[in-house]
Write a protein that holds these residues in place. Structure first.
Motif, short mmCIF file in Angstrom:
data_model
loop_
_atom_site.label_atom_id
_atom_site.label_comp_id
_atom_site.label_asym_id
_atom_site.label_seq_id
_atom_site.Cartn_x
_atom_site.Cartn_y
_atom_site.Cartn_z
N VAL A 1 0.87 -1.18 0.00
CA VAL A 1 0.00 0.00 0.00
C VAL A 1 0.90 1.23 0.00
N CYS A 2 0.84 2.00 -1.08
CA CYS A 2 1.64 3.23 -1.17
C CYS A 2 0.78 4.39 -0.69
N VAL A 3 1.35 5.23 0.13
CA VAL A 3 0.64 6.44 0.55
C VAL A 3 1.40 7.65 0.01
N HIS A 4 0.76 8.41 -0.86
CA HIS A 4 1.39 9.63 -1.36
C HIS A 4 0.73 10.83 -0.70
N VAL A 5 1.52 11.54 0.10
CA VAL A 5 1.00 12.72 0.79
C VAL A 5 1.34 13.95 -0.04
N ASN A 6 0.34 14.60 -0.57
CA ASN A 6 0.58 15.87 -1.27
C ASN A 6 0.50 16.99 -0.25
N HIS A 7 1.68 17.50 0.12
CA HIS A 7 1.70 18.56 1.14
C HIS A 7 1.69 19.96 0.53
N GLY A 8 1.53 20.00 -0.78
CA GLY A 8 1.43 21.31 -1.43
C GLY A 8 2.77 21.94 -1.72
N LEU A 9 3.87 21.23 -1.38
CA LEU A 9 5.19 21.82 -1.53
C LEU A 9 6.00 21.09 -2.60
N LEU A 10 5.29 20.30 -3.43
CA LEU A 10 5.96 19.58 -4.51
C LEU A 10 6.04 20.46 -5.74
N ARG A 11 6.90 20.05 -6.68
CA ARG A 11 7.02 20.82 -7.91
C ARG A 11 5.81 20.58 -8.80
N LYS A 12 5.67 21.46 -9.78
CA LYS A 12 4.52 21.37 -10.68
C LYS A 12 4.51 19.99 -11.37
N GLN B 1 2.13 13.00 -11.54
CA GLN B 1 2.96 11.95 -12.13
C GLN B 1 2.98 10.70 -11.23
N VAL B 2 2.98 10.91 -9.92
CA VAL B 2 2.97 9.76 -9.01
C VAL B 2 1.70 8.93 -9.24
N VAL B 3 0.57 9.61 -9.34
CA VAL B 3 -0.70 8.90 -9.55
C VAL B 3 -0.69 8.20 -10.92
N GLN B 4 -0.23 8.92 -11.93
CA GLN B 4 -0.21 8.37 -13.29
C GLN B 4 0.68 7.12 -13.36
N VAL B 5 1.91 7.24 -12.88
CA VAL B 5 2.86 6.13 -13.02
C VAL B 5 2.46 4.94 -12.16
N ASN C 1 -1.60 -0.27 -5.53
CA ASN C 1 -2.53 0.12 -4.50
C ASN C 1 -2.02 1.45 -3.94
N LEU C 2 -2.59 2.57 -4.38
CA LEU C 2 -2.05 3.88 -4.01
C LEU C 2 -3.11 4.73 -3.31
N VAL C 3 -2.79 5.15 -2.11
CA VAL C 3 -3.67 6.08 -1.39
C VAL C 3 -3.10 7.48 -1.61
N TYR C 4 -3.88 8.35 -2.25
CA TYR C 4 -3.43 9.71 -2.50
C TYR C 4 -4.10 10.61 -1.45
N VAL C 5 -3.27 11.30 -0.69
CA VAL C 5 -3.82 12.15 0.37
C VAL C 5 -3.60 13.61 0.01
N ASP C 6 -4.68 14.33 -0.20
CA ASP C 6 -4.58 15.76 -0.45
C ASP C 6 -4.52 16.49 0.89
N ALA C 7 -3.30 16.80 1.32
CA ALA C 7 -3.13 17.43 2.64
C ALA C 7 -2.65 18.88 2.48
N VAL C 8 -2.88 19.45 1.31
CA VAL C 8 -2.35 20.78 1.00
C VAL C 8 -2.83 21.82 2.03
N ASP C 9 -4.13 21.86 2.27
CA ASP C 9 -4.65 22.88 3.20
C ASP C 9 -4.10 22.68 4.60
N ARG C 10 -4.05 21.42 5.03
CA ARG C 10 -3.53 21.12 6.37
C ARG C 10 -2.12 21.66 6.56
N PHE C 11 -1.26 21.38 5.59
CA PHE C 11 0.14 21.83 5.70
C PHE C 11 0.22 23.35 5.65
N LEU C 12 -0.50 23.95 4.71
CA LEU C 12 -0.36 25.40 4.56
C LEU C 12 -0.97 26.13 5.76
#
Ligand code: XMP
Length: 326
Positions: A65-76, A81-85, A93-104
């Motif tokens: 189980v891969c967890v990708h945390v998007n903290h809003g500080l990644l490059r464009k 690309q993580v989701v696509q690849v 099995n990829l859990v994508y977590v949109d945590a942008v607001d939380r981090f900011l």
């Protein structure tokens, strides 16, 4: 620790054939270690965690189980690309977590560089812990530890090595790359079929654009640094500098200056370009970028990036400057 020393008999992985041999050996070892249990991985999209993911997908498929945390500080384009690849192409099995607001929100008003790093690191562990608790039956935690991390033994990779999880989430570690040097990890990544731009990616700090949006991060300046960085990368790729320059990026300070845009006074931010070469990141020299290219990049950034009216090129080697500004 004996099991943290690279075996003297281990050949340097320099060719696809040697990489394939390493992969075959690792697949058996991983299957033997993991059996039918589940493994969790924080997948940042950086070289090391991506190669670990690709290996484990091959070894145990959906037990990973891969967890990708998007903290809003990644490059464009990086979270996409993580989701696509991994989800679309490798069927992970990829859990994508949109945590942008939380981090900011957590970073609002935090200006001191080391405090920013701490806030980002702590929030990352918190988000990852929450995701881990939602999952049942996880027994292993995979990490993209590589040999220099062990040799340097500092908190080199606090961004995707999730030490610091609470006691009840201390899973058994799976670290298939722990005896590899970076160049070997790249050869293995290519042999596993990962995209070249992922495998040969330039170094990117764990706190990401967070330390390139100087002072207290604001959403508008964060977008300006992300957009200007994308323009710089695009132009470097077009002009044959992509594989030639060790690290290059833009950053944005937290002050404005007067300018003029379309005959109107524009009180806006500058963007600073940094492009350096180094062997070990301890010292660095500045890349001699052709002046016409700098002028072209300047014209693009000032016309395409909202809120930016000037572009500067940092001519400072390390020392006296560090590579990053924070
Ligand atoms: P400096 O700025 O110290 O950077 O000359 C040397 C190299 O380290 C990277 N860097 C970091 N990497 N977490 C990381 O994972 C960090 O907090 C961090 N700070 C700097 C920097 O990008 C350069 O490659």
């Amino acid at each position: 620790m004996a099991n943290n020393v690279r075996p003297a008999s281990m050949e340097r992985i320099t060719t696809p054939a040697l990489a394939n041999k390493f992969i075959e050996d690792q697949l058996s070892a991983l299957r033997a270690q993991i059996g039918s249990k589940k493994v969790l991985l924080a997948l940042s999209g950086g070289v090391d965690s991506s190669v670990v993911a690709a290996l484990l997908i091959k070894a145990v498929g959906k037990q990973l189980v891969c967890v990708h945390v998007n903290h809003g500080l990644l490059r464009k384009g990086e979270p996409e690309q993580v989701v696509q690849v991994f989800r679309e192409e490798m069927n992970a099995n990829l859990v994508y977590v949109d945590a942008v607001d939380r981090f900011l929100d957590k970073l609002a008003g935090v200006a001191e560089p080391e405090r920013k790093r701490k806030v980002i690191g702590a929030e990352f562990i918190r988000v990852f812990e929450e995701e881990a608790r939602k999952l049942d039956g996880i027994e292993f935690l995979a990490q993209g530890t590589i040999y220099p991390d062990i040799l340097e033994s500092g908190p080199v990779k606090a961004h995707h090595n999730v030490g610091g999880l609470p006691e009840d989430l201390k899973f058994e570690l799976v670290e298939p790359l722990k005896f590899l040097f970076k160049d070997e990890v790249r050869v293995v990544g290519e042999a596993l079929g990962l995209p070249k731009n992922m495998v040969y990616r330039q170094p990117f700090p764990g706190p990401g654009l967070g330390v390139r949006c100087l002072g207290a991060i604001t959403r508008d300046r964060l977008e300006a640094v992300r957009e200007s960085d994308a323009i710089l990368r695009e132009e470097f790729a077009k002009n044959g500098l992509e594989g030639k320059v060790w690290q290059y990026f833009t950053l944005i300070p937290d002050f404005k200056s007067t300018g003029v845009k379309e005959n109107v006074r524009a009180y806006e931010w500058p963007v600073i370009i940094r492009a350096v070469n180094t062997k070990d990141a301890m010292t660095a020299t500045v890349e001699d970028i052709p002046f016409p290219l700098l002028q072209h990049i300047t014209a693009r950034i000032t016309s395409e990036v909202k809120g930016v009216n000037r572009v500067l090129y940092d001519l400072t080697p390390k020392p006296t400057g560090t590579i990053e500004w924070e």
